[in-house]
Design a protein around this motif. Structure first.
Motif, PDB file in Angstrom:
ATOM      1  N   ALA A  38      40.419  43.498  25.912  1.00  0.00           N
ATOM      2  CA  ALA A  38      39.580  44.675  25.669  1.00  0.00           C
ATOM      3  C   ALA A  38      40.201  45.605  24.638  1.00  0.00           C
ATOM      4  O   ALA A  38      41.424  45.635  24.449  1.00  0.00           O
ATOM      5  CB  ALA A  38      39.359  45.438  26.974  1.00  0.00           C
ATOM      6  N   SER A  39      39.359  46.381  23.966  1.00  0.00           N
ATOM      7  CA  SER A  39      39.826  47.452  23.094  1.00  0.00           C
ATOM      8  C   SER A  39      40.186  48.645  23.977  1.00  0.00           C
ATOM      9  O   SER A  39      39.532  48.896  24.994  1.00  0.00           O
ATOM     10  CB  SER A  39      38.722  47.859  22.115  1.00  0.00           C
ATOM     11  N   LEU A  40      41.222  49.379  23.583  1.00  0.00           N
ATOM     12  CA  LEU A  40      41.730  50.477  24.425  1.00  0.00           C
ATOM     13  C   LEU A  40      41.880  51.755  23.619  1.00  0.00           C
ATOM     14  O   LEU A  40      42.417  51.748  22.516  1.00  0.00           O
ATOM     15  CB  LEU A  40      43.086  50.083  25.025  1.00  0.00           C
ATOM     16  N   ALA A  41      41.387  52.866  24.183  1.00  0.00           N
ATOM     17  CA  ALA A  41      41.616  54.193  23.604  1.00  0.00           C
ATOM     18  C   ALA A  41      42.038  55.118  24.730  1.00  0.00           C
ATOM     19  O   ALA A  41      41.470  55.066  25.832  1.00  0.00           O
ATOM     20  CB  ALA A  41      40.350  54.719  22.938  1.00  0.00           C
ATOM     21  N   THR A  42      43.024  55.950  24.481  1.00  0.00           N
ATOM     22  CA  THR A  42      43.521  56.856  25.512  1.00  0.00           C
ATOM     23  C   THR A  42      43.488  58.290  25.022  1.00  0.00           C
ATOM     24  O   THR A  42      43.357  58.557  23.826  1.00  0.00           O
ATOM     25  CB  THR A  42      44.938  56.454  25.944  1.00  0.00           C
ATOM     26  N   ARG A  51      47.854  46.971  30.453  1.00  0.00           N
ATOM     27  CA  ARG A  51      47.949  45.605  30.967  1.00  0.00           C
ATOM     28  C   ARG A  51      46.575  44.998  31.226  1.00  0.00           C
ATOM     29  O   ARG A  51      46.371  43.801  31.002  1.00  0.00           O
ATOM     30  CB  ARG A  51      48.802  45.608  32.238  1.00  0.00           C
ATOM     31  N   VAL A  52      45.626  45.818  31.697  1.00  0.00           N
ATOM     32  CA  VAL A  52      44.272  45.315  31.894  1.00  0.00           C
ATOM     33  C   VAL A  52      43.670  44.917  30.549  1.00  0.00           C
ATOM     34  O   VAL A  52      42.987  43.889  30.430  1.00  0.00           O
ATOM     35  CB  VAL A  52      43.375  46.362  32.583  1.00  0.00           C
ATOM     36  N   ALA A  53      43.938  45.720  29.513  1.00  0.00           N
ATOM     37  CA  ALA A  53      43.403  45.427  28.183  1.00  0.00           C
ATOM     38  C   ALA A  53      43.843  44.051  27.704  1.00  0.00           C
ATOM     39  O   ALA A  53      43.062  43.295  27.102  1.00  0.00           O
ATOM     40  CB  ALA A  53      43.856  46.500  27.191  1.00  0.00           C
ATOM     41  N   ASN A  62      51.420  49.651  42.297  1.00  0.00           N
ATOM     42  CA  ASN A  62      52.119  48.515  41.703  1.00  0.00           C
ATOM     43  C   ASN A  62      51.383  48.201  40.409  1.00  0.00           C
ATOM     44  O   ASN A  62      50.260  47.701  40.427  1.00  0.00           O
ATOM     45  CB  ASN A  62      52.089  47.313  42.656  1.00  0.00           C
ATOM     46  N   ILE A  63      51.984  48.538  39.297  1.00  0.00           N
ATOM     47  CA  ILE A  63      51.316  48.449  37.998  1.00  0.00           C
ATOM     48  C   ILE A  63      50.781  47.050  37.717  1.00  0.00           C
ATOM     49  O   ILE A  63      49.620  46.874  37.330  1.00  0.00           O
ATOM     50  CB  ILE A  63      52.277  48.894  36.879  1.00  0.00           C
ATOM     51  N   MET A  64      51.615  46.032  37.916  1.00  0.00           N
ATOM     52  CA  MET A  64      51.206  44.668  37.600  1.00  0.00           C
ATOM     53  C   MET A  64      50.092  44.189  38.529  1.00  0.00           C
ATOM     54  O   MET A  64      49.094  43.613  38.087  1.00  0.00           O
ATOM     55  CB  MET A  64      52.410  43.727  37.695  1.00  0.00           C
ATOM     56  N   ALA A  65      50.246  44.441  39.828  1.00  0.00           N
ATOM     57  CA  ALA A  65      49.246  43.996  40.797  1.00  0.00           C
ATOM     58  C   ALA A  65      47.938  44.747  40.623  1.00  0.00           C
ATOM     59  O   ALA A  65      46.856  44.165  40.748  1.00  0.00           O
ATOM     60  CB  ALA A  65      49.786  44.174  42.215  1.00  0.00           C
ATOM     61  N   TYR A  66      48.027  46.043  40.339  1.00  0.00           N
ATOM     62  CA  TYR A  66      46.813  46.834  40.128  1.00  0.00           C
ATOM     63  C   TYR A  66      46.059  46.330  38.895  1.00  0.00           C
ATOM     64  O   TYR A  66      44.833  46.228  38.903  1.00  0.00           O
ATOM     65  CB  TYR A  66      47.161  48.308  39.946  1.00  0.00           C
ATOM     66  N   ALA A  67      46.791  46.022  37.847  1.00  0.00           N
ATOM     67  CA  ALA A  67      46.151  45.529  36.621  1.00  0.00           C
ATOM     68  C   ALA A  67      45.422  44.214  36.886  1.00  0.00           C
ATOM     69  O   ALA A  67      44.293  44.008  36.418  1.00  0.00           O
ATOM     70  CB  ALA A  67      47.187  45.352  35.518  1.00  0.00           C
ATOM     71  N   ALA A 121      44.259  43.143  39.788  1.00  0.00           N
ATOM     72  CA  ALA A 121      43.117  43.399  40.669  1.00  0.00           C
ATOM     73  C   ALA A 121      41.957  44.032  39.910  1.00  0.00           C
ATOM     74  O   ALA A 121      40.790  43.690  40.123  1.00  0.00           O
ATOM     75  CB  ALA A 121      43.551  44.299  41.822  1.00  0.00           C
ATOM     76  N   ILE A 122      42.267  44.972  39.025  1.00  0.00           N
ATOM     77  CA  ILE A 122      41.217  45.642  38.255  1.00  0.00           C
ATOM     78  C   ILE A 122      40.552  44.656  37.295  1.00  0.00           C
ATOM     79  O   ILE A 122      39.326  44.672  37.119  1.00  0.00           O
ATOM     80  CB  ILE A 122      41.796  46.862  37.502  1.00  0.00           C
ATOM     81  N   ALA A 123      41.352  43.810  36.677  1.00  0.00           N
ATOM     82  CA  ALA A 123      40.786  42.786  35.789  1.00  0.00           C
ATOM     83  C   ALA A 123      39.844  41.865  36.566  1.00  0.00           C
ATOM     84  O   ALA A 123      38.762  41.501  36.088  1.00  0.00           O
ATOM     85  CB  ALA A 123      41.909  41.974  35.141  1.00  0.00           C
ATOM     86  N   GLU A 124      40.243  41.502  37.795  1.00  0.00           N
ATOM     87  CA  GLU A 124      39.390  40.666  38.647  1.00  0.00           C
ATOM     88  C   GLU A 124      38.110  41.405  39.022  1.00  0.00           C
ATOM     89  O   GLU A 124      37.025  40.819  39.056  1.00  0.00           O
ATOM     90  CB  GLU A 124      40.158  40.255  39.901  1.00  0.00           C
ATOM     91  N   ALA A 125      38.240  42.719  39.307  1.00  0.00           N
ATOM     92  CA  ALA A 125      37.066  43.514  39.673  1.00  0.00           C
ATOM     93  C   ALA A 125      36.094  43.626  38.500  1.00  0.00           C
ATOM     94  O   ALA A 125      34.873  43.586  38.685  1.00  0.00           O
ATOM     95  CB  ALA A 125      37.502  44.900  40.135  1.00  0.00           C
ATOM     96  N   MET A 126      36.622  43.754  37.286  1.00  0.00           N
ATOM     97  CA  MET A 126      35.749  43.807  36.112  1.00  0.00           C
ATOM     98  C   MET A 126      34.955  42.517  35.982  1.00  0.00           C
ATOM     99  O   MET A 126      33.763  42.537  35.666  1.00  0.00           O
ATOM    100  CB  MET A 126      36.574  44.066  34.846  1.00  0.00           C
ATOM    101  N   GLU A 127      35.624  41.398  36.231  1.00  0.00           N
ATOM    102  CA  GLU A 127      34.951  40.104  36.161  1.00  0.00           C
ATOM    103  C   GLU A 127      33.899  39.993  37.263  1.00  0.00           C
ATOM    104  O   GLU A 127      32.764  39.552  37.020  1.00  0.00           O
ATOM    105  CB  GLU A 127      35.986  38.985  36.295  1.00  0.00           C
ATOM    106  N   LYS A 128      34.260  40.413  38.471  1.00  0.00           N
ATOM    107  CA  LYS A 128      33.353  40.332  39.621  1.00  0.00           C
ATOM    108  C   LYS A 128      32.090  41.160  39.401  1.00  0.00           C
ATOM    109  O   LYS A 128      30.973  40.722  39.707  1.00  0.00           O
ATOM    110  CB  LYS A 128      34.076  40.819  40.881  1.00  0.00           C
ATOM    111  N   GLU A 129      32.261  42.377  38.849  1.00  0.00           N
ATOM    112  CA  GLU A 129      31.136  43.298  38.681  1.00  0.00           C
ATOM    113  C   GLU A 129      30.430  43.126  37.342  1.00  0.00           C
ATOM    114  O   GLU A 129      29.419  43.786  37.086  1.00  0.00           O
ATOM    115  CB  GLU A 129      31.625  44.750  38.820  1.00  0.00           C
ATOM    116  N   GLY A 130      30.974  42.263  36.483  1.00  0.00           N
ATOM    117  CA  GLY A 130      30.387  42.111  35.158  1.00  0.00           C
ATOM    118  C   GLY A 130      30.522  43.367  34.319  1.00  0.00           C
ATOM    119  O   GLY A 130      29.649  43.700  33.520  1.00  0.00           O
ATOM    120  N   SER A 131      31.644  44.066  34.495  1.00  0.00           N
ATOM    121  CA  SER A 131      31.861  45.346  33.802  1.00  0.00           C
ATOM    122  C   SER A 131      32.473  45.126  32.428  1.00  0.00           C
ATOM    123  O   SER A 131      33.499  44.457  32.299  1.00  0.00           O
ATOM    124  CB  SER A 131      32.787  46.253  34.630  1.00  0.00           C
ATOM    125  N   SER A 132      31.868  45.698  31.438  1.00  0.00           N
ATOM    126  CA  SER A 132      32.424  45.622  30.080  1.00  0.00           C
ATOM    127  C   SER A 132      33.092  46.934  29.687  1.00  0.00           C
ATOM    128  O   SER A 132      33.617  47.052  28.576  1.00  0.00           O
ATOM    129  CB  SER A 132      31.322  45.278  29.076  1.00  0.00           C
TER     130      SER A 132
END
Length: 318
Positions: free
Chosen positions: A109-113, A102-104, A68-73, A75-86
């Motif tokens: 965040a800056s994004l490169a693919t 969507r996480v960006a 689920n693209i929206m829900a995953y985004a 959750a991942i954003a929350e995980a970045m905050e929880k872990e202090g991930s930059s």
């Protein structure tokens, strides 16, 4: 800064491209946490640890078991905050691309693919990205405190010398708005090995003369553990299903080895395969354009070369 790696799974198995993302993240940052959604088979967490992750956040919520693209985004954003991930690293894929965008936005965040190499941090944060279907590269400078990198498949090797990763249950907050779109049905392409994830691909073209001759392509693919593909004219003539069409308007692949049998090498086909690490072309026409893009070439009749190649590989396998 610490790094978070989004790990995709298929039927409980970790995708190789995601292990590459974990290994890449560990090369950039020593401390890596991975996040996984859905049921994980026994031993798969060990693979994530061996690839370089110290911890795995496991989201086992049944409502998040299917992508689920929206829900995953969220959750991942929350995980970045929880872990202090930059830094977030994930594989460039049909799921990874929309999730990363969507996480960006959520974490600013800056994004490169399509990243193909480790970042250059000697003067800022610069990454090399593949562009124009692999025909050129761009050097992108990422500013800001948080960065997201979508890694091109086969850009890095999977590490196997990491430690064991601790497994931690993670229950992200769920936003009702993320579930407004419901997936009511999923239809997957059939086949033992699917093209988008295949590390080896054997494709056939009009040089095979008809669908009745595809047995030797399938036999070679089965022998080496490869997926099967085809050129656009072949799928247009209904010799093979459309989901096997490799090319600019079909499936774009990035295997370690792409074997093209009886395919002339139209530019539209080349656009879908030129990210392959190695290309082997088998064609009886020495002037076939595909030979110019090939790392290895065999000039010969496919009906003679392919069966002999298959038998030689079987003999080598013992």
């Amino acid at each position: 800064m610490s790094a978070l790696a989004f790990v995709e799974i298929e039927e409980g198995l970790v995708k190789k491209s995601s292990l590459e993302a974990v290994s890449y993240a560990s090369s950039v940052e020593g401390e890596v946490t991975a996040i996984v959604f859905g049921a994980l088979n026994d031993g798969e967490a060990d693979k994530i640890g061996a690839a370089g992750a110290a911890k795995v956040l496991h989201v086992s919520d049944d409502e998040l078991a299917q992508p689920n693209i929206m829900a995953y985004a969220s959750a991942i954003a929350e995980a970045m905050e929880k872990e202090g991930s930059s830094l977030l690293v994930l594989a460039k894929s049909s799921l990874g691309d929309p999730v990363s965008a969507r996480v960006a936005i959520k974490v600013n965040a800056s994004l490169a693919t399509n990243v193909v190499d480790l970042p250059d941090t000697s003067d800022g944060f610069k990454v090399k990205c593949s562009i124009y279907t692999g025909k050129a590269f761009a050097i992108n400078t990422l500013s800001g405190d948080k960065k997201i990198l979508g890694l091109k498949k086969n850009a890095v090797a999977v590490k196997e010398d990491g430690g064991s990763a601790s497994l931690e249950n993670f229950a992200p907050a769920k936003n009702e708005a993320d579930f407004k779109v419901k997936v009511t049905n999923r239809e997957k392409a059939t086949g033992e090995i699917l093209l988008p994830e295949a590390d080896l691909v054997v494709s056939g073209g009009r040089g095979l003369k008809g669908p009745e001759n595809w047995g030797m392509i399938e036999e070679l693919a089965k022998t080496i553990g490869a997926a099967t593909g085809c050129s656009k004219p072949v799928s247009d003539m209904d010799w093979r299903p459309h989901h096997e069409h490799v090319g600019q308007t079909g499936v774009k692949v990035s295997p370690s080895l792409y074997i093209a049998v009886g395919i002339s090498g139209a530019i539209q086909h080349l656009a879908g395969v030129n990210s392959s690490k190695y290309i082997l072309v088998i064609n009886k026409d020495p002037e076939a354009p595909f030979f110019k893009a090939a790392d290895y070439g065999v000039v010969g009749d496919a009906f003679e070369v392919v069966p002999k190649l298959t038998e030689a590989i079987k003999a080598q396998q013992g």
